[in-house]
Scaffold this motif. Structure first.
Motif, PDB file in Angstrom:
ATOM      1  N   LEU A  97       0.779  -4.670   2.277  1.00  7.95           N
ATOM      2  CA  LEU A  97       1.732  -3.739   1.665  1.00  7.95           C
ATOM      3  C   LEU A  97       2.617  -4.401   0.610  1.00  7.95           C
ATOM      4  O   LEU A  97       2.912  -3.810  -0.427  1.00  7.95           O
ATOM      5  CB  LEU A  97       2.616  -3.104   2.747  1.00  7.95           C
ATOM      6  CG  LEU A  97       1.931  -2.107   3.689  1.00  7.95           C
ATOM      7  CD1 LEU A  97       2.854  -1.765   4.850  1.00  7.95           C
ATOM      8  CD2 LEU A  97       1.532  -0.843   2.933  1.00  7.95           C
ATOM      9  N   ASN A  98       3.046  -5.622   0.897  1.00  9.79           N
ATOM     10  CA  ASN A  98       3.966  -6.309  -0.010  1.00  9.79           C
ATOM     11  C   ASN A  98       3.167  -7.268  -0.886  1.00  9.79           C
ATOM     12  O   ASN A  98       2.961  -8.427  -0.551  1.00  9.79           O
ATOM     13  CB  ASN A  98       5.033  -7.059   0.788  1.00  9.79           C
ATOM     14  CG  ASN A  98       6.176  -7.514  -0.100  1.00  9.79           C
ATOM     15  OD1 ASN A  98       6.152  -7.313  -1.311  1.00  9.79           O
ATOM     16  ND2 ASN A  98       7.183  -8.132   0.509  1.00  9.79           N
ATOM     17  N   ASP A  99       2.716  -6.751  -2.032  1.00 10.46           N
ATOM     18  CA  ASP A  99       1.854  -7.544  -2.918  1.00 10.46           C
ATOM     19  C   ASP A  99       2.639  -8.253  -4.015  1.00 10.46           C
ATOM     20  O   ASP A  99       2.064  -8.808  -4.959  1.00 10.46           O
ATOM     21  CB  ASP A  99       0.780  -6.648  -3.544  1.00 10.46           C
ATOM     22  CG  ASP A  99       1.384  -5.476  -4.318  1.00 10.46           C
ATOM     23  OD1 ASP A  99       2.621  -5.422  -4.450  1.00 10.46           O
ATOM     24  OD2 ASP A  99       0.607  -4.618  -4.783  1.00 10.46           O
ATOM     25  N   GLY A 100       3.965  -8.227  -3.902  1.00 10.80           N
ATOM     26  CA  GLY A 100       4.798  -8.919  -4.886  1.00 10.80           C
ATOM     27  C   GLY A 100       5.183  -8.074  -6.091  1.00 10.80           C
ATOM     28  O   GLY A 100       5.978  -8.499  -6.929  1.00 10.80           O
ATOM     29  N   SER A 101       4.652  -6.856  -6.159  1.00  6.05           N
ATOM     30  CA  SER A 101       4.952  -5.992  -7.318  1.00  6.05           C
ATOM     31  C   SER A 101       6.321  -5.325  -7.210  1.00  6.05           C
ATOM     32  O   SER A 101       6.874  -4.872  -8.205  1.00  6.05           O
ATOM     33  CB  SER A 101       3.881  -4.909  -7.446  1.00  6.05           C
ATOM     34  OG  SER A 101       3.976  -3.986  -6.360  1.00  6.05           O
ATOM     35  N   GLY A 102       6.839  -5.264  -5.977  1.00  8.42           N
ATOM     36  CA  GLY A 102       8.119  -4.581  -5.763  1.00  8.42           C
ATOM     37  C   GLY A 102       8.002  -3.078  -5.740  1.00  8.42           C
ATOM     38  O   GLY A 102       9.000  -2.359  -5.596  1.00  8.42           O
ATOM     39  N   GLU A 103       6.770  -2.574  -5.878  1.00  8.46           N
ATOM     40  CA  GLU A 103       6.551  -1.133  -5.925  1.00  8.46           C
ATOM     41  C   GLU A 103       6.712  -0.513  -4.539  1.00  8.46           C
ATOM     42  O   GLU A 103       6.285  -1.095  -3.541  1.00  8.46           O
ATOM     43  CB  GLU A 103       5.121  -0.855  -6.441  1.00  8.46           C
ATOM     44  CG  GLU A 103       5.049   0.341  -7.338  1.00  8.46           C
ATOM     45  CD  GLU A 103       3.621   0.565  -7.880  1.00  8.46           C
ATOM     46  OE1 GLU A 103       3.505   1.428  -8.753  1.00  8.46           O
ATOM     47  OE2 GLU A 103       2.678  -0.093  -7.439  1.00  8.46           O
ATOM     48  N   PRO A 104       7.310   0.688  -4.446  1.00  2.59           N
ATOM     49  CA  PRO A 104       7.409   1.329  -3.133  1.00  2.59           C
ATOM     50  C   PRO A 104       6.032   1.762  -2.633  1.00  2.59           C
ATOM     51  O   PRO A 104       5.085   1.877  -3.412  1.00  2.59           O
ATOM     52  CB  PRO A 104       8.303   2.548  -3.396  1.00  2.59           C
ATOM     53  CG  PRO A 104       8.144   2.830  -4.846  1.00  2.59           C
ATOM     54  CD  PRO A 104       7.904   1.513  -5.514  1.00  2.59           C
ATOM     55  N   PHE A 105       5.924   1.990  -1.327  1.00  2.00           N
ATOM     56  CA  PHE A 105       4.661   2.424  -0.736  1.00  2.00           C
ATOM     57  C   PHE A 105       4.918   3.614   0.183  1.00  2.00           C
ATOM     58  O   PHE A 105       6.021   3.791   0.719  1.00  2.00           O
ATOM     59  CB  PHE A 105       3.982   1.290   0.033  1.00  2.00           C
ATOM     60  CG  PHE A 105       4.819   0.689   1.127  1.00  2.00           C
ATOM     61  CD1 PHE A 105       4.828   1.224   2.415  1.00  2.00           C
ATOM     62  CD2 PHE A 105       5.636  -0.410   0.873  1.00  2.00           C
ATOM     63  CE1 PHE A 105       5.605   0.678   3.419  1.00  2.00           C
ATOM     64  CE2 PHE A 105       6.427  -0.961   1.872  1.00  2.00           C
ATOM     65  CZ  PHE A 105       6.412  -0.414   3.154  1.00  2.00           C
ATOM     66  N   PHE A 106       3.891   4.444   0.354  1.00  2.00           N
ATOM     67  CA  PHE A 106       3.978   5.590   1.251  1.00  2.00           C
ATOM     68  C   PHE A 106       3.604   5.183   2.679  1.00  2.00           C
ATOM     69  O   PHE A 106       2.764   4.305   2.890  1.00  2.00           O
ATOM     70  CB  PHE A 106       3.013   6.700   0.813  1.00  2.00           C
ATOM     71  CG  PHE A 106       3.510   7.532  -0.327  1.00  2.00           C
ATOM     72  CD1 PHE A 106       4.450   8.544  -0.112  1.00  2.00           C
ATOM     73  CD2 PHE A 106       3.045   7.325  -1.616  1.00  2.00           C
ATOM     74  CE1 PHE A 106       4.914   9.313  -1.161  1.00  2.00           C
ATOM     75  CE2 PHE A 106       3.500   8.105  -2.671  1.00  2.00           C
ATOM     76  CZ  PHE A 106       4.440   9.095  -2.452  1.00  2.00           C
ATOM     77  N   VAL A 107       4.216   5.861   3.647  1.00  2.00           N
ATOM     78  CA  VAL A 107       3.796   5.790   5.050  1.00  2.00           C
ATOM     79  C   VAL A 107       3.666   7.231   5.544  1.00  2.00           C
ATOM     80  O   VAL A 107       4.571   8.046   5.342  1.00  2.00           O
ATOM     81  CB  VAL A 107       4.822   5.025   5.922  1.00  2.00           C
ATOM     82  CG1 VAL A 107       4.384   5.019   7.381  1.00  2.00           C
ATOM     83  CG2 VAL A 107       4.990   3.592   5.416  1.00  2.00           C
ATOM     84  N   LEU A 108       2.522   7.546   6.166  1.00  2.00           N
ATOM     85  CA  LEU A 108       2.277   8.915   6.643  1.00  2.00           C
ATOM     86  C   LEU A 108       1.812   8.915   8.086  1.00  2.00           C
ATOM     87  O   LEU A 108       1.030   8.037   8.495  1.00  2.00           O
ATOM     88  CB  LEU A 108       1.197   9.611   5.805  1.00  2.00           C
ATOM     89  CG  LEU A 108       1.477   9.953   4.344  1.00  2.00           C
ATOM     90  CD1 LEU A 108       1.217   8.755   3.438  1.00  2.00           C
ATOM     91  CD2 LEU A 108       0.589  11.109   3.886  1.00  2.00           C
ATOM     92  N   ASN A 109       2.280   9.894   8.855  1.00  2.00           N
ATOM     93  CA  ASN A 109       1.686  10.169  10.163  1.00  2.00           C
ATOM     94  C   ASN A 109       0.362  10.906   9.949  1.00  2.00           C
ATOM     95  O   ASN A 109       0.290  11.821   9.122  1.00  2.00           O
ATOM     96  CB  ASN A 109       2.623  11.031  11.021  1.00  2.00           C
ATOM     97  CG  ASN A 109       3.847  10.266  11.479  1.00  2.00           C
ATOM     98  OD1 ASN A 109       3.845   9.041  11.526  1.00  2.00           O
ATOM     99  ND2 ASN A 109       4.903  10.983  11.805  1.00  2.00           N
ATOM    100  N   SER A 110      -0.656  10.543  10.710  1.00  2.00           N
ATOM    101  CA  SER A 110      -2.005  11.039  10.395  1.00  2.00           C
ATOM    102  C   SER A 110      -2.243  12.495  10.762  1.00  2.00           C
ATOM    103  O   SER A 110      -3.217  13.091  10.314  1.00  2.00           O
ATOM    104  CB  SER A 110      -3.055  10.177  11.100  1.00  2.00           C
ATOM    105  OG  SER A 110      -2.979  10.354  12.506  1.00  2.00           O
TER     106      SER A 110
END
Length: 361
Positions: A97-110
């Motif tokens: 998730l943390n690839d160094g880009s600082g970009e936010p990421f989504f988290v979803l319940n399936s």
């Protein structure tokens, strides 16, 4: 941009359907429920989806490999050695998730189905500058849920109240989040809850914001909500004038029929019905408020309402299936049988009527 989908858990509330496949692969509106989410994520530019898996990981991995190529999106897995709750998987997958880009990421319940206003959520997250955003939805009976108390103008989350006895608001957590990589540092690699431990901490620091979802929303993790969710989903297709909806003299209301399904003469189908691939519906059949999964055969003059029919099952002629009956995979129902709320495990043959709701082992 990346996304993590929480697919752990045994899907006990959706049994017997989850005895054959993991819950995210249970079909909803003629495609695995997790595919609705992956397609929505792909549409707004997500390039990699990470699945936090605990139960039947190999089945999930094998299944989704074909969709990785079809959709042109990377699908990888983060396998939990034990169930880690809703927050632990973030720590487990932090390298992805943390690839160094600082970009936010989504988290979803399936098991959340909705109109996925993900693009709007990205704009909302950028606008407030906080650490995390959660999607909330309005409900009629907030006392059954954990309520998110928020500032109506800014969207800033003030606190969470679990199943409030007195009215404090009508917005609940919708199970879709957008967060900065810094959130991962707050999570330990242990079974832990993002809703009960991580979000209250961020809210206390006035760094958590909530966006009210427009359109329908439903957690389809149990049969009655699955059927309700199908109605809402089909209604959403109608509002968008979707060509996916079936038409014809035998169709009433909103109906989804897979192109490979065969429907006989004199049937009445709908409202709120999904008929899956390779199904055969013989003459004079009546279907309403139900899902018929792949390769099911429904013999002549059978009647099914408010029920879920598992894949490769057969419904005998003049049978009546009603009142939230759920049939697992490959269930054979004899002619003229009545099921009133039966829950039938896979590979069973039903030769006598189920007169009151019960589990058939």
């Amino acid at each position: 941009m990346k996304a993590l989908i929480l697919v752990g858990g045994f899907g006990t509330r959706l049994r017997p359907l989850t005895l054959s496949v993991p819950k995210p692969l249970v079909e909803f509106a003629n495609k695995p429920m997790i595919l609705h989410q992956i397609e929505a994520l792909k549409a707004i530019g997500v390039t990699e989806v990470i699945l936090a898996i605990n139960y039947q990981p190999q089945v999930m991995i094998n299944f989704l490999k074909e969709y990785e190529a079809k959709l042109g999106i990377k699908i990888s897995c983060s396998q939990e050695p034990e169930p880690l709750g809703t927050a632990g998987p973030l720590a487990l997958a932090k390298g992805k998730l943390n690839d160094g880009s600082g970009e936010p990421f989504f988290v979803l319940n399936s098991d959340v189905i909705c109109e996925y206003p993900l693009r709007e959520m990205i704009e909302f997250h950028k606008s407030h500058g906080g650490e995390a955003s959660i999607m909330v939805t309005k409900v009629d009976e907030p006392s059954k849920y954990g309520v998110v108390v928020m500032d109506e103008e800014s969207g800033k989350v003030e606190r969470f109240v679990e199943k409030p006895k007195t009215y404090v608001g009508n917005k609940i957590n919708a199970g879709i989040y957008l967060m900065n990589p810094s959130v991962i540092q707050r999570v330990q690699l242990r079974p832990t809850s993002i809703e009960k431990e991580v979000f209250p901490q961020i809210a206390a620091e006035q760094n958590l914001y909530a966006m009210v979802s427009k359109g329908f929303w439903m957690d389809i993790g149990q049969p009655s909500d699955y059927i309700k969710g199908l109605r809402l989903y089909l209604d959403s297709l109608r509002k968008r004038s979707s060509p996916m909806l079936a038409t014809g003299p035998h169709i009433v209301g909103n109906v989804l029929v897979h192109e490979t399904a065969v429907i006989g003469e004199g049937c009445l189908i709908g409202p709120d019905v999904a008929i899956g691939p390779s199904c055969v519906v013989e003459i004079g059949v009546r279907l309403s408020r139900c899902t018929v999964m792949r390769a099911v055969r429904i013999k002549k003059h059978a009647c099914i309402s408010s029920s879920i029919i598992g894949a490769q099952s057969t419904i005998g002629q003049w049978a009546r299936i009603d009142n939230m009956t759920v049939l697992g995979e490959d269930v054979q129902v004899s002619d003229e049988i009545y099921s009133n709320g039966g829950v039938v495990l896979p590979h069973k043959e039903i030769k006598s009527s189920i007169l009151k709701p019960e589990i058939v082992m």
